[in-house]
Write a protein that holds these residues in place. Structure first.
Motif, PDB file in Angstrom:
ATOM      1  N   PRO A  34      -3.111   4.817  -7.849  1.00 28.93           N
ATOM      2  CA  PRO A  34      -1.961   4.765  -6.933  1.00 28.93           C
ATOM      3  C   PRO A  34      -2.131   5.593  -5.667  1.00 28.93           C
ATOM      4  O   PRO A  34      -1.388   5.390  -4.710  1.00 28.93           O
ATOM      5  CB  PRO A  34      -0.811   5.298  -7.799  1.00 28.93           C
ATOM      6  CG  PRO A  34      -1.478   6.097  -8.878  1.00 28.93           C
ATOM      7  CD  PRO A  34      -2.764   5.421  -9.150  1.00 28.93           C
ATOM      8  N   ASP A  35      -3.071   6.519  -5.671  1.00 24.61           N
ATOM      9  CA  ASP A  35      -3.274   7.351  -4.488  1.00 24.61           C
ATOM     10  C   ASP A  35      -4.452   6.890  -3.629  1.00 24.61           C
ATOM     11  O   ASP A  35      -4.900   7.618  -2.736  1.00 24.61           O
ATOM     12  CB  ASP A  35      -3.491   8.811  -4.901  1.00 24.61           C
ATOM     13  CG  ASP A  35      -2.283   9.391  -5.625  1.00 24.61           C
ATOM     14  OD1 ASP A  35      -1.151   9.034  -5.240  1.00 24.61           O
ATOM     15  OD2 ASP A  35      -2.466  10.179  -6.570  1.00 24.61           O
ATOM     16  N   GLU A  69      -5.018  -4.783  -1.181  1.00 21.37           N
ATOM     17  CA  GLU A  69      -4.307  -3.563  -1.572  1.00 21.37           C
ATOM     18  C   GLU A  69      -3.819  -3.608  -3.012  1.00 21.37           C
ATOM     19  O   GLU A  69      -3.802  -2.586  -3.703  1.00 21.37           O
ATOM     20  CB  GLU A  69      -3.146  -3.295  -0.617  1.00 21.37           C
ATOM     21  CG  GLU A  69      -3.601  -2.830   0.756  1.00 21.37           C
ATOM     22  CD  GLU A  69      -4.634  -1.712   0.686  1.00 21.37           C
ATOM     23  OE1 GLU A  69      -4.485  -0.781  -0.136  1.00 21.37           O
ATOM     24  OE2 GLU A  69      -5.617  -1.774   1.442  1.00 21.37           O
ATOM     25  N   ALA A 120       0.820  -1.206   0.000  1.00 22.04           N
ATOM     26  CA  ALA A 120       0.000   0.000   0.000  1.00 22.04           C
ATOM     27  C   ALA A 120       0.851   1.252   0.000  1.00 22.04           C
ATOM     28  O   ALA A 120       0.438   2.289  -0.498  1.00 22.04           O
ATOM     29  CB  ALA A 120      -0.909   0.005   1.226  1.00 22.04           C
ATOM     30  N   ASN A 161      -6.906  -2.789  -4.843  1.00 23.64           N
ATOM     31  CA  ASN A 161      -7.282  -1.415  -4.526  1.00 23.64           C
ATOM     32  C   ASN A 161      -6.514  -0.425  -5.403  1.00 23.64           C
ATOM     33  O   ASN A 161      -7.092   0.501  -5.990  1.00 23.64           O
ATOM     34  CB  ASN A 161      -7.004  -1.144  -3.047  1.00 23.64           C
ATOM     35  CG  ASN A 161      -7.451   0.220  -2.584  1.00 23.64           C
ATOM     36  OD1 ASN A 161      -8.363   0.831  -3.151  1.00 23.64           O
ATOM     37  ND2 ASN A 161      -6.818   0.717  -1.543  1.00 23.64           N
ATOM     38  N   LEU A 162      -5.200  -0.609  -5.499  1.00 24.76           N
ATOM     39  CA  LEU A 162      -4.395   0.284  -6.322  1.00 24.76           C
ATOM     40  C   LEU A 162      -4.718   0.108  -7.799  1.00 24.76           C
ATOM     41  O   LEU A 162      -4.707   1.078  -8.564  1.00 24.76           O
ATOM     42  CB  LEU A 162      -2.908   0.028  -6.068  1.00 24.76           C
ATOM     43  CG  LEU A 162      -2.416   0.240  -4.628  1.00 24.76           C
ATOM     44  CD1 LEU A 162      -0.917   0.049  -4.552  1.00 24.76           C
ATOM     45  CD2 LEU A 162      -2.796   1.615  -4.109  1.00 24.76           C
ATOM     46  N   LYS A 163      -5.032  -1.118  -8.190  1.00 22.49           N
ATOM     47  CA  LYS A 163      -5.362  -1.380  -9.593  1.00 22.49           C
ATOM     48  C   LYS A 163      -6.689  -0.735  -9.983  1.00 22.49           C
ATOM     49  O   LYS A 163      -6.821  -0.134 -11.054  1.00 22.49           O
ATOM     50  CB  LYS A 163      -5.433  -2.897  -9.824  1.00 22.49           C
ATOM     51  CG  LYS A 163      -5.686  -3.298 -11.265  1.00 22.49           C
ATOM     52  CD  LYS A 163      -5.530  -4.810 -11.416  1.00 22.49           C
ATOM     53  CE  LYS A 163      -5.621  -5.208 -12.879  1.00 22.49           C
ATOM     54  NZ  LYS A 163      -5.333  -6.651 -13.081  1.00 22.49           N
TER      55      LYS A 163
END
Length: 333
Positions: A205-206, A196, A12, A199-201
């Motif tokens: 990225p934020d 995570e 993360a 989540n980023l995908k």
């Protein structure tokens, strides 16, 4: 970082895996100097105690993100018999069992298929829904624990009626897209880390982290993310492979500690060992100091749960080391 997987917290970033080997030994005796010296108004300074056996101290204030083992499934291929077979495996699998499986492969040098077959029989896993049909490809990451879990899933799925192939396919960046596309049907995964990753995908990225120390809440987030990329999940196992903090068994016995809170009350002047980024990561040194009030006098840069950290613990170079909770070195017999 350890090649087999990234910690959810490390992945993360905003919240912030090395090969397993037999621990070294510098003998099991306590140091010749006094093991603890008291200072006014502070806990006693506790020196490391060499020992071949390591024990994990309970994270009783839930500093770490959950990383329970969970079967991830290509949603379009999921069937009731498949889910039931995978649930039957998860229902038997706790962390001590996972440690023992890793010991059989990483230390005793059995193959993953041998270790899985022995466990499957000993655990008495029963698959009651045998209505499955068709071909299933179980994917495995490129580390032994994932390979063993994949073999366990394959045994249950065969009993459910499926024709099963087990395929090792590299790291998460390689196998997760293959799972989405249907090239793979099932992969053993880790709740927090995959949450995570997705989540980023999905959210960029934020994105604010969604994984937490709460298993139910994190699984709920994971299922929601999975729906967006074509994945579904069977039940998580009790078994977890997450960041953990270990001392030697001799140290734990000498100071009567089994939790991180008890360590903070009993001992000061601790020498902590772990990955180079540990002093900057909330799950590592800052979290141990802020959440538990641990008095860390020195940090030694080693590796992420790997042989350097375990060797430093067993030889008495460090007091407390970051390991992984399913490491074969934690086996007690």
């Amino acid at each position: 970082m350890r090649g087999r997987r990234l910690s959810a917290v490390l992945f993360a970033g905003a919240l912030g895996l090395a090969a397993c080997g037999e621990p070294g030994s510098a003998g099991g005796g306590a140091p010749t100097e006094p093991a603890a010296t008291a200072t006014a108004g502070a806990a006693a300074t506790c020196e490391p105690v060499p020992d071949e056996q390591l024990v994990v101290l309970e994270d009783d204030k839930a500093l770490q993100t959950v990383d329970n083992v969970i079967p991830a499934i290509h949603a379009a291929a999921a069937q009731p018999a498949m889910i039931a077979a995978l649930d039957a495996v998860s229902a038997t699998l706790d962390t001590p069992a996972l440690i023992e499986l890793n010991k059989q492969v990483d230390i005793e040098r059995n193959t993953s298929s041998q270790a899985a077959a022995g466990y499957y029989e000993r655990a008495g896993i029963e698959v009651t829904d045998t209505s499955g049909s068709g071909e299933v490809v179980v994917g495995a990451g490129n580390f032994s624990e994932s390979a063993t879990l994949a073999e366990l899933y394959a045994l249950a799925l065969r009993d459910a009626g499926y024709a099963v192939e087990v395929r090792t396919i590299g790291n998460r960046e390689t196998y997760e897209p293959a799972l989405e596309s249907g090239e793979l049907t099932v992969v053993p995964e880790y709740v927090g880390t995959l949450t995570e990753f997705l989540n980023l995908k999905v959210n960029g990225p934020d994105a604010e982290p969604l994984a937490s120390p709460d298993l139910d809440a994190t699984v709920e987030e994971l299922r929601g993310l999975g729906e967006q990329v074509g994945l579904t999940f069977a039940a998580p196992a009790e078994a977890a492979d997450q960041n953990a903090y270990a001392v030697t068994a001799a140290f734990a016995e000498e100071h009567d500690v089994s939790t991180l809170s008890e360590l903070a009350e009993a001992c000061g002047g601790l020498v902590l060992g772990g990955p180079p980024e540990c002093p900057d990561r909330p799950f590592c040194q800052p979290g141990l100091e802020e959440t538990y009030g641990l008095d860390i006098a020195e940090f030694v840069s080693l590796d992420a749960g790997g042989p350097l950290t375990k060797q430093a613990l067993t030889s008495g170079e460090i007091t407390l080391g970051m390991v992984f909770s399913s490491d074969a070195a934690l086996a007690t017999d």
